[in-house]
Design an enzyme around this catalytic site. Structure first.
Site, PDB file in Angstrom:
ATOM      1  CG  ASP A  30      -3.229  -2.827   3.540  1.00  0.00           C
ATOM      2  OD1 ASP A  30      -3.278  -4.020   3.188  1.00  0.00           O
ATOM      3  OD2 ASP A  30      -2.206  -2.125   3.426  1.00  0.00           O
ATOM      4  N   GLY A  65      -2.268  -8.205   0.082  1.00  0.00           N
ATOM      5  CA  GLY A  65      -2.141  -9.396   0.909  1.00  0.00           C
ATOM      6  C   GLY A  65      -3.313 -10.347   0.776  1.00  0.00           C
ATOM      7  CB  SER A  66      -3.732 -13.776   2.097  1.00  0.00           C
ATOM      8  OG  SER A  66      -3.455 -13.488   3.456  1.00  0.00           O
ATOM      9  CD  GLU A 100       0.912  -2.596   2.438  1.00  0.00           C
ATOM     10  OE1 GLU A 100       0.514  -3.666   1.977  1.00  0.00           O
ATOM     11  OE2 GLU A 100       1.604  -2.515   3.486  1.00  0.00           O
ATOM     12  CE  LYS A 109      -0.375  -1.897   6.133  1.00  0.00           C
ATOM     13  NZ  LYS A 109      -0.832  -3.174   5.517  1.00  0.00           N
ATOM     14  N   GLY A 110       4.075  -4.992   5.926  1.00  0.00           N
ATOM     15  CA  GLY A 110       5.200  -5.085   5.006  1.00  0.00           C
ATOM     16  C   GLY A 110       5.687  -6.485   4.737  1.00  0.00           C
TER      17      GLY A 110
END
EC number: 5.3.1.6
Length: 218
Positions: A81, A29-30, A103, A94-95
């Site tokens: 994460d 992710g970012s 993850e 999440k996801g």
């Protein structure tokens, strides 16, 4: 601070949890991209990383960090994460990037889970962000019907295939007051690979990028 600057601050703050000589679990992710940039500054001091997605693997390799297969390591000291939402119990959704299954696997083999977010991701009750569920393609309609019975409004994420070759259902309109129970119920449905609830394996440390700096919650 802009939202991206807050993400960057959280990502760089996670560097203090990385031990010299270790293999580091890296999410997707970012915000994690900022952590990977930070990790590259000590690439000569670590053995490498285990990555939760193709995208993160590519970025790690581009920056000269060796990437190990998850099956080739017995365990990891730390996994870093992000999250789409996180509550006061450090339970997460999440996801959003469709990497939830990998993850969860990397989180499961890690001693410590460091979650890095900007302050917009903190919530009192999970569920405003649609809950991702990775499903085997032939089970999509069945699982969607069962998710309706659980009170959700599932939508097929068009044009998305996970790194495992599966589909994503995003479940809208959920107010998740018992995340562990819901995680169990959804994971028990035939055809579900996993749900993007990280309640049984929540974060051990939460680093939140905020306008006045990074805040730590344990």
């Amino acid at each position: 601070m802009t939202q991206d600057e807050m993400k960057k601050a959280a990502g760089w703050a996670a560097l203090e949890y990385v031990e010299v000589g270790s293999i580091v679990g890296v999410g997707t992710g970012s915000t994690v991209n900022h952590f990977i940039d930070a990790l590259a500054t000590m690439k000569d001091d670590i053995k490498g990383a285990v990555s939760s997605s193709v995208a993160s693997t590519e970025k790690l390799k581009e920056l000269g960090i060796e990437v190990f297969d998850c099956n080739d390591v017995a365990g990891l000291d730390v996994y870093v994460d992000g999250a789409d939402e996180i509550n006061g119990l450090n339970e997460m959704i999440k996801g959003g990037g469709a990497a939830l299954t990998r993850e969860k696997i990397v989180a499961a083999i890690s001693d410590k889970f460091i979650c890095i977010v900007d302050n917009t991701k903190q919530v009192d009750i999970l569920g405003e962000f649609p809950l991702p569920v990775e499903v085997i393609p032939m089970a999509r309609s069945y699982v969607a019907r069962e998710l309706v019975k659980l009170g959700g409004d599932p939508a097929y994420r068009e044009g998305v295939v996970t790194d495992n070759g599966n589909m994503i259902l995003d479940v809208h309109n959920m107010k998740i007051t018992n995340a562990k129970e819901l995680e169990d119920k959804i994971n028990a449905l035939p055809g579900v690979v996993t749900v993007g609830l990280f309640a049984h394996r929540g974060a051990d440390v939460l680093l939140v990028g905020a306008p006045d700096g990074v805040k730590k919650f344990v």
